[in-house]
Design an enzyme around this catalytic site. Structure first.
Site, PDB file in Angstrom:
ATOM      1  CB  ILE A 118       6.922   6.994  14.437  1.00 40.34           C
ATOM      2  CG1 ILE A 118       8.045   5.956  14.416  1.00 40.34           C
ATOM      3  CG2 ILE A 118       6.775   7.727  13.106  1.00 40.34           C
ATOM      4  CD1 ILE A 118       9.357   6.345  13.847  1.00 40.34           C
TER       5      ILE A 118
ATOM      6  CE  LYS B  91      -2.297   2.913   3.253  1.00 36.52           C
ATOM      7  NZ  LYS B  91      -1.429   3.481   4.272  1.00 36.52           N
TER       8      LYS B  91
ATOM      9  CG  ASP C  62       7.721  20.487   9.531  1.00 36.37           C
ATOM     10  OD1 ASP C  62       7.067  19.437   9.641  1.00 36.37           O
ATOM     11  OD2 ASP C  62       8.792  20.680  10.138  1.00 36.37           O
TER      12      ASP C  62
ATOM     13  CB  CYS D  40      -4.758   7.104  10.016  1.00 36.86           C
ATOM     14  SG  CYS D  40      -5.362   5.647   9.174  1.00 36.86           S
TER      15      CYS D  40
END
Ligand code: EPU
Length: 420
Positions: A328, A23, A126, A118
């Site tokens: 993350i 994906k 940025d 999501c």
């Protein structure tokens, strides 16, 4: 009427599952294809709603799109027009931001709405925008639109503060037609980045170093059509490995690159999962006693953030304490709240969660708050006593190709219903 997925737990999985194309590569390869000046054929395209949303955007741009057979897509941008992208499909997925790099690269100008995707906590872009600016573009955000425009794009050195997958790919796409050499330092190393660089190089780009943390792009004047096959989806594969450990008698996960899954395979082995790793498949004899483990998510080749949510469902079946540290996306723990409803002993901390096992799980009505939360709930549903009803299944359909079909063929009792 909203669709729900229902799973009756306790039916052991058995057999072989073929993993689809990746994906997170596909959603970049499709926008990358518009950089060509001829038709690009991509095969191994997963049948997921993110692909449908990107196809809608291609058509908006006047790109000819033809879906052939099960998994081929032909993208011909010969007649395309660089119009503002404000179709609702832009906000259906995160990866619509790849049209920024691709359109900027091709036309030196792009106007589009904010990308969606999501909700995993704040997801800034940025670094993408700083990369475009470093190449010579001016970026404005006004009335919900990004306006990005350059007189010329000129290659330069770009150091990414964070090794972002999206920023690495987006800058690569913006730089293929730039004058001279662009060097991306602290680039992300995920396999999907190599796949996009491979497609662009087949089109005629000059990209070296993809898969390492320094990528060099020498600008070219012309890119042409080509044929490309997508790499297997390491996150779908990892999800099925976890499902197998949780609920299979014996199951083979095929069409995979086990090297892309090393961090997960090592953790599953540490948990006590019985498996054989072959060249392009893994066979798991599941439902064995498991031990709790600790994981810390990191950029590739570290433990993938996309797999920590599915793994939490398995952690509920391991003896002792398991801890997830998420570096993350610190807020990526909605799955734990849903798992608690099903009987998990899960405690959410700051950018972390602790799961104590082993606890039985019980079917309940739960919500897929995001794609990988949905995967975690499907895994929990397979092992739970009774029927689990999963709401907001469109999140799951965004990223898993024929999940219900694949699981049914393995022996799961899974079906869809229309809910009021
Ligand atoms: N970040 C910034 N600024 C930026 C870009 C990223 O601060 O300009 C931060 C993010 O907030 C995050 C970190 O950098 O903390 C890494 O983000 P990255 O850019 O690598 O993520 P992404 O490109 O937005 C892709 C996948 C995600 C996957 C992450 C991490 C796609 C479309 N999405 O997102 O996949 O979790 O990389 O590997 O490729 C999923 O498949 O469920 C999914 C969310």
């Amino acid at each position: 009427m909203k669709e729900v997925i229902k799973i009756e737990g306790g039916h052991p999985l058995k057999g072989e599952v073929m993993i689809s194309g990746a994906k997170n590569a596909t959603v970049a390869l499709i926008p990358a294809a518009i950089l060509a000046n001829g038709p690009v054929t991509i095969c191994g395209v997963p049948n997921i709603s993110d692909v449908q949303s990107l196809s809608v955007l291609l058509k908006e741009l006047g790109v000819f799109v033809l879906v052939k057979g099960n998994d081929h897509i032909v993208i011909d941008p010969t007649e395309m027009k660089n119009i503002a992208l404000d179709h609702p499909a832009v906000s259906k997925l995160r990866a619509s931001y790849y049209f920024m790099g691709a359109l900027l690269g091709k036309y030196k100008e792009v106007r589009m709405k904010m990308p969606g995707g999501c909700y995993l906590g704040p997801r800034p872009i940025d670094l993408h925008l700083k990369g475009f600016e470093a190449l010579g573009a001016k970026v404005d955000y006004e009335k919900g639109y990004y306006n990005i425009k350059a007189e010329r794009l000129v290659g330069t050195k770009i150091f990414l503060d964070i090794s972002s997958v999206g920023a690495t790919i987006n800058i690569m796409m913006a730089a293929v037609y730039a004058e001279g050499r662009t060097t991306i330092e602290n680039a992300a190393k995920e396999p999907e980045i190599i796949d996009v660089a491979t497609l662009l190089n087949k089109m005629g780009a000059k990209i070296r170093g993809a898969g390492t943390n320094v990528i060099k792009i020498d600008g070219v004047k012309e890119l042409s059509g080509c044929f490309h096959e997508i790499i297997p989806d390491r996150i779908e594969a990892g999800t099925f490995l976890i499902m197998a450990a949780a609920a299979a008698e014996e199951m083979t996960i095929s069409n995979i690159i086990p090297q892309h899954l090393e961090s997960l395979i090592a953790k599953l082995q540490e948990m006590g999962v019985d498996m054989d790793v072959d060249v392009d498949s893994v066979t798991i004899r599941g439902r064995k006693p498991l031990r709790g483990v600790d994981i810390k998510t990191l950029p590739y080749p570290g433990f993938a953030t996309d797999l920590q949510q599915p793994l939490t469902a398995l952690m509920t079946q391991a003896e002792g304490e398991s801890k997830v540290i998420e570096t993350i996306y610190p807020e990526r723990f909605k799955n734990c709240i849903e798992l608690q409803r099903m009987g998990a002993d899960a405690e959410i901390g700051t950018a972390s969660c602790t799961i104590k096992g082993k606890t039985p799980l019980y079917g309940d009505v739960v919500t897929a708050t995001d794609l990988r939360c949905g995967a975690a709930l499907v895994i929990a549903g397979l092992i739970a006593e009774g029927v689990t009803t999963i709401q907001e299944v469109y999140h799951i359909d965004r990223g898993y190709c024929d999940l219900d079909g694949k699981l049914s063929r393995l022996g799961a009792k899974i079906w869809r219903e229309q809910a009021e």
